[in-house]
Design a protein around this motif. Structure first.
Motif, mmCIF file in Angstrom:
data_model
loop_
_atom_site.group_PDB
_atom_site.id
_atom_site.type_symbol
_atom_site.label_atom_id
_atom_site.label_comp_id
_atom_site.label_asym_id
_atom_site.label_seq_id
_atom_site.Cartn_x
_atom_site.Cartn_y
_atom_site.Cartn_z
ATOM 1 N N ARG A 10 0.793 -1.238 0.000
ATOM 2 C CA ARG A 10 0.000 0.000 0.000
ATOM 3 C C ARG A 10 0.826 1.291 0.000
ATOM 4 N NH1 ARG A 10 -4.613 0.555 4.551
ATOM 5 N NH2 ARG A 10 -2.786 0.375 5.881
ATOM 6 N N PRO A 11 1.798 1.465 0.901
ATOM 7 C CA PRO A 11 2.479 2.765 0.900
ATOM 8 C C PRO A 11 3.339 3.002 -0.344
ATOM 9 C CG PRO A 11 3.461 1.283 2.516
ATOM 10 C CD PRO A 11 2.243 0.591 1.996
ATOM 11 N N TYR A 45 -2.740 -7.309 -1.961
ATOM 12 C CA TYR A 45 -3.525 -7.853 -3.072
ATOM 13 C C TYR A 45 -5.025 -7.581 -2.934
ATOM 14 C CZ TYR A 45 -3.484 -11.113 0.772
ATOM 15 O OH TYR A 45 -3.536 -11.632 2.034
ATOM 16 N N SER A 70 0.681 -13.197 0.652
ATOM 17 C CA SER A 70 1.280 -13.141 1.994
ATOM 18 C C SER A 70 2.184 -14.340 2.248
ATOM 19 C CB SER A 70 0.181 -13.137 3.040
ATOM 20 O OG SER A 70 -0.699 -12.080 2.798
ATOM 21 N N GLN A 76 7.882 -14.625 1.545
ATOM 22 C CA GLN A 76 7.406 -13.526 0.699
ATOM 23 C C GLN A 76 8.566 -12.936 -0.118
ATOM 24 O OE1 GLN A 76 5.888 -9.827 2.627
ATOM 25 N NE2 GLN A 76 3.935 -10.384 1.685
ATOM 26 N N ASP A 101 10.455 0.765 1.930
ATOM 27 C CA ASP A 101 11.208 -0.161 2.772
ATOM 28 C C ASP A 101 10.490 -1.493 2.978
ATOM 29 O OD1 ASP A 101 9.087 0.527 4.362
ATOM 30 O OD2 ASP A 101 10.244 1.715 5.786
ATOM 31 N N VAL A 102 9.645 -1.862 2.044
ATOM 32 C CA VAL A 102 8.871 -3.093 2.259
ATOM 33 C C VAL A 102 9.620 -4.298 1.661
ATOM 34 C CG1 VAL A 102 6.717 -1.781 2.343
ATOM 35 C CG2 VAL A 102 7.427 -2.816 0.189
ATOM 36 N N ASN A 103 9.072 -5.476 1.855
ATOM 37 C CA ASN A 103 9.766 -6.668 1.364
ATOM 38 C C ASN A 103 9.949 -6.646 -0.157
ATOM 39 O OD1 ASN A 103 10.137 -7.674 3.913
ATOM 40 N ND2 ASN A 103 8.309 -8.982 3.864
ATOM 41 N N PRO A 145 11.570 -5.123 10.563
ATOM 42 C CA PRO A 145 11.962 -5.670 9.257
ATOM 43 C C PRO A 145 12.265 -4.560 8.255
ATOM 44 C CG PRO A 145 9.727 -6.427 9.904
ATOM 45 C CD PRO A 145 10.255 -5.594 11.020
ATOM 46 N N GLU A 146 11.552 -3.439 8.379
ATOM 47 C CA GLU A 146 11.752 -2.332 7.424
ATOM 48 C C GLU A 146 13.162 -1.756 7.528
ATOM 49 O OE1 GLU A 146 9.245 -2.651 9.481
ATOM 50 O OE2 GLU A 146 7.407 -2.685 8.273
ATOM 51 N N ASN A 149 15.399 -3.897 5.556
ATOM 52 C CA ASN A 149 15.122 -3.644 4.134
ATOM 53 C C ASN A 149 15.767 -2.338 3.665
ATOM 54 O OD1 ASN A 149 13.608 -5.964 4.219
ATOM 55 N ND2 ASN A 149 11.613 -4.950 4.216
ATOM 56 N N HIS A 230 -0.426 -1.007 12.635
ATOM 57 C CA HIS A 230 -0.215 -2.288 11.950
ATOM 58 C C HIS A 230 1.145 -2.916 12.232
ATOM 59 C CE1 HIS A 230 2.068 0.236 9.210
ATOM 60 N NE2 HIS A 230 2.671 -0.860 8.803
ATOM 61 N N ARG A 231 2.028 -2.198 12.954
ATOM 62 C CA ARG A 231 3.364 -2.764 13.188
ATOM 63 C C ARG A 231 3.250 -4.055 13.986
ATOM 64 N NH1 ARG A 231 6.688 -0.698 10.085
ATOM 65 N NH2 ARG A 231 5.995 1.364 9.596
ATOM 66 N N HIS A 262 -6.145 -2.177 9.578
ATOM 67 C CA HIS A 262 -5.301 -2.987 8.682
ATOM 68 C C HIS A 262 -5.671 -4.471 8.865
ATOM 69 C CE1 HIS A 262 -1.550 -4.928 7.363
ATOM 70 N NE2 HIS A 262 -1.235 -3.804 6.746
ATOM 71 N N PRO A 263 -5.595 -5.293 7.808
ATOM 72 C CA PRO A 263 -5.988 -6.705 7.949
ATOM 73 C C PRO A 263 -5.266 -7.442 9.076
ATOM 74 C CG PRO A 263 -5.514 -6.197 5.633
ATOM 75 C CD PRO A 263 -5.213 -4.959 6.432
ATOM 76 N N ARG A 264 -3.967 -7.154 9.218
ATOM 77 C CA ARG A 264 -3.202 -7.820 10.297
ATOM 78 C C ARG A 264 -3.801 -7.456 11.661
ATOM 79 N NH1 ARG A 264 2.153 -9.220 11.602
ATOM 80 N NH2 ARG A 264 2.973 -8.734 9.548
HETATM 81 C C1 UD1 Z 1 3.779 -4.126 5.015
HETATM 82 C C2 UD1 Z 1 5.185 -3.566 5.110
HETATM 83 C C3 UD1 Z 1 5.178 -2.326 6.002
HETATM 84 C C4 UD1 Z 1 4.148 -1.326 5.523
HETATM 85 C C5 UD1 Z 1 2.796 -2.009 5.470
HETATM 86 C C6 UD1 Z 1 1.686 -1.094 5.010
HETATM 87 C C7 UD1 Z 1 7.013 -5.218 4.964
HETATM 88 C C8 UD1 Z 1 8.046 -5.917 5.742
HETATM 89 N N1 UD1 Z 1 6.117 -4.522 5.698
HETATM 90 O O1 UD1 Z 1 3.412 -4.603 6.293
HETATM 91 O O2 UD1 Z 1 6.451 -1.728 5.959
HETATM 92 O O3 UD1 Z 1 4.115 -0.214 6.400
HETATM 93 O O4 UD1 Z 1 2.889 -3.108 4.579
HETATM 94 O O5 UD1 Z 1 0.460 -1.751 5.052
HETATM 95 O O6 UD1 Z 1 7.014 -5.284 3.755
HETATM 96 N N2 UD1 Z 1 -2.987 -8.796 4.151
HETATM 97 C C9 UD1 Z 1 -4.271 -8.848 3.676
HETATM 98 N N3 UD1 Z 1 -4.546 -8.232 2.496
HETATM 99 C C10 UD1 Z 1 -3.597 -7.582 1.789
HETATM 100 C C11 UD1 Z 1 -2.281 -7.519 2.305
HETATM 101 C C12 UD1 Z 1 -2.003 -8.132 3.481
HETATM 102 O O7 UD1 Z 1 -5.158 -9.443 4.270
HETATM 103 O O8 UD1 Z 1 -3.899 -7.044 0.710
HETATM 104 C C13 UD1 Z 1 -2.656 -9.477 5.415
HETATM 105 C C14 UD1 Z 1 -1.668 -10.589 5.175
HETATM 106 O O9 UD1 Z 1 -2.301 -11.783 4.951
HETATM 107 C C15 UD1 Z 1 -0.852 -10.607 6.443
HETATM 108 C C16 UD1 Z 1 -0.944 -9.197 6.954
HETATM 109 O O10 UD1 Z 1 -1.991 -8.544 6.258
HETATM 110 O O11 UD1 Z 1 -1.417 -11.448 7.392
HETATM 111 C C17 UD1 Z 1 0.346 -8.474 6.806
HETATM 112 O O12 UD1 Z 1 0.698 -8.219 5.424
HETATM 113 P P1 UD1 Z 1 2.230 -8.062 4.987
HETATM 114 O O13 UD1 Z 1 2.344 -7.613 3.588
HETATM 115 O O14 UD1 Z 1 2.970 -9.256 5.397
HETATM 116 O O15 UD1 Z 1 2.811 -6.934 5.903
HETATM 117 P P2 UD1 Z 1 2.194 -5.589 6.462
HETATM 118 O O16 UD1 Z 1 1.966 -5.772 7.920
HETATM 119 O O17 UD1 Z 1 1.037 -5.125 5.626
#
Ligand code: UD1
Length: 401
Positions: A10-11, A45, A70, A76, A101-103, A145-146, A149, A230-231, A262-264
């Motif tokens: 997203r960012p 996604y 994910s 990832q 700074d994402v993966n 993690p960021e 990265n 979301h961290r 955020h989903p997480r």
């Molecule tokens: C990631 C970035 C973070 C950024 C954040 C913004 C890394 C290490 N971290 O963290 O720097 O600030 O994005 O959102 O790259 N999920 C969904 N739908 C989605 C995307 C993710 O449900 O479209 C769920 C995944 O299944 C997972 C969780 O969200 O369980 C985390 O997603 P992930 O991309 O691993 O990391 P973020 O916490 O989003």
């Protein structure tokens, strides 16, 4: 010149949007075109985390979607690398541009750094240049993690575009030659300034019941705050998360807090049994009577979120980008982390970094709500960072450093 632009989470989308706009403007008028392809890694996604942003920011459809989804960091990152390598070999760009700074950032930079173009005699280039936008930010917190990265991507990059002076200093201390570093401003701020007027037309405040209008069209806005979290360090640990939520409920006792979740974070709220403490709102629900509380809503699109944030009395967040956006908007920001990689938002902006102690969060929010703040613009946060990037890329040459 041929450029691959990488976006994954997203960012990244807001950061890429201003570069795409600047590239299009350049290509309309200049003879030395910079042809570009947009690659989506698929790290994010969902409709709400990804597609909405492409539509609202008028980004072109990605040429390739790697659809990684994910996974653990290793899975990832490795999956992005595996799927990005054949794209790079097929497209053979002169440069690969990664943001943030994402993966997705580290994965694609790493692939580009080791690729060898076999007919380099013909192209004069052994591998593509690696361009990192938002280089040099450092939290010095290696549990993020960021941070890993950022450091790895910067050590691989040939051209480092930087948002603030502290980042230049960080890179110089790490031995990165000065000629590779360019202070150009902030592409995320470019996008904010570009879309601000459109965002003011978003109906999000009406939809949530935070704005009312009478028969004569006179509108009234209720005061409210905004929360984003979301961290993993804040939401994956139940003790930390419970403490933060307790602080939010205290603040929310006086000022309703809107929490696009955020989903997480949403998963953790359910898992830790915290749902009953928050008010869960579907997007079809209107708050007809805004009472105090913490209101969880779905993640918002860019324009809705920008409107919500612009009109907030206060923002409480653990996001990096939001610290910058609130600075430019002149909205008080309380950062629920122990550090920030964006110190200019504290020294020149509206941000205060308070950690996760519930008492400190409440104290800081109470103090911030009493202060009057105004919008601030650190050097080059003027809407022209994308143009500066394109001007420098035009003159970029040679693969190996
Ligand atoms: C990631 C970035 C973070 C950024 C954040 C913004 C890394 C290490 N971290 O963290 O720097 O600030 O994005 O959102 O790259 N999920 C969904 N739908 C989605 C995307 C993710 O449900 O479209 C769920 C995944 O299944 C997972 C969780 O969200 O369980 C985390 O997603 P992930 O991309 O691993 O990391 P973020 O916490 O989003």
């Amino acid at each position: 010149m041929k450029l691959l632009l990488v976006a994954g989470a997203r960012p990244n989308f807001m950061k890429i949007a201003s570069i795409v706009t600047a590239l299009d403007a350049h290509n309309r008028s200049a003879r030395d075109r910079i042809d570009y392809l947009l690659i989506h890694t698929g790290q994010h996604y969902d409709e709400k985390m990804s597609q909405t942003f492409f539509r609202e920011l008028e980004l072109p459809r990605p040429e390739v979607d790697l659809e990684v989804g994910s996974g653990s960091h290793a899975v990832q990152t490795a999956e992005i690398m595996k799927r990005f390598e054949p794209v790079l070999m097929k497209e053979r760009p002169d440069a690969v541009l990664v943001v943030g700074d994402v993966n997705s950032t580290i994965a694609c930079a790493l692939v580009a750094s080791k690729i060898v173009y076999t007919d380099q005699e013909r192209t004069g280039r052994a591998r593509p240049l690696i361009v990192h936008v938002e280089a040099g930010l450092r939290s010095r917190d290696w549990s993020m993690p960021e941070e890993i990265n950022r450091v790895v991507t910067d050590s691989l990059a040939d051209i480092l575009f930087v948002t603030e002076q502290d980042a230049v200093r960080n890179l110089r201390q790490e031995g990165i030659p000065r000629q590779r570093i360019h202070l150009i401003g902030n592409t995320m701020v470019d996008t904010l300034l570009h879309h601000r007027a459109r965002a003011e037309r978003s109906s999000i405040l009406l939809r949530l019941g935070l704005e009312t209008s009478d028969a004569r069209g006179t509108t009234a806005k209720m005061p409210y705050g905004v929360v984003t979290l979301h961290r993993p360090s804040n939401v994956d640990d139940s003790t930390v998360f419970r403490g933060i939520l307790a602080a939010l409920l205290t603040i929310g006792g006086k000022l309703p807090l809107i929490f696009p979740t955020h989903p997480r974070t949403f998963s953790r709220i359910r898992e830790f049994g915290l749902a009953s403490q928050c008010r869960m709102l579907g997007m079809e629900d209107h708050i007809t009577d805004v009472k105090a509380g913490v209101y969880c809503i779905e993640p918002l699109g860019y324009l809705d979120f920008l409107r919500l944030m612009s009109n907030a009395r206060i923002v409480l967040t653990d996001s990096g980008g939001i610290q910058e956006e609130t600075t430019v908007l002149g909205v008080p920001c309380v950062t629920l982390r122990n550090n920030t990689e964006r110190p200019v938002t504290v020294t020149q902006g509206t941000n205060v970094v308070v950690g996760t102690s519930p008492r400190k969060i409440v104290q800081a929010a109470t103090k911030k709500l009493r202060e009057s703040v105004r919008p601030r613009k650190p050097k080059f946060w003027d809407g022209k960072a994308g143009e500066r990037i394109v001007a420098i890329l035009r003159n970029a040459r040679s693969g190996r450093r």
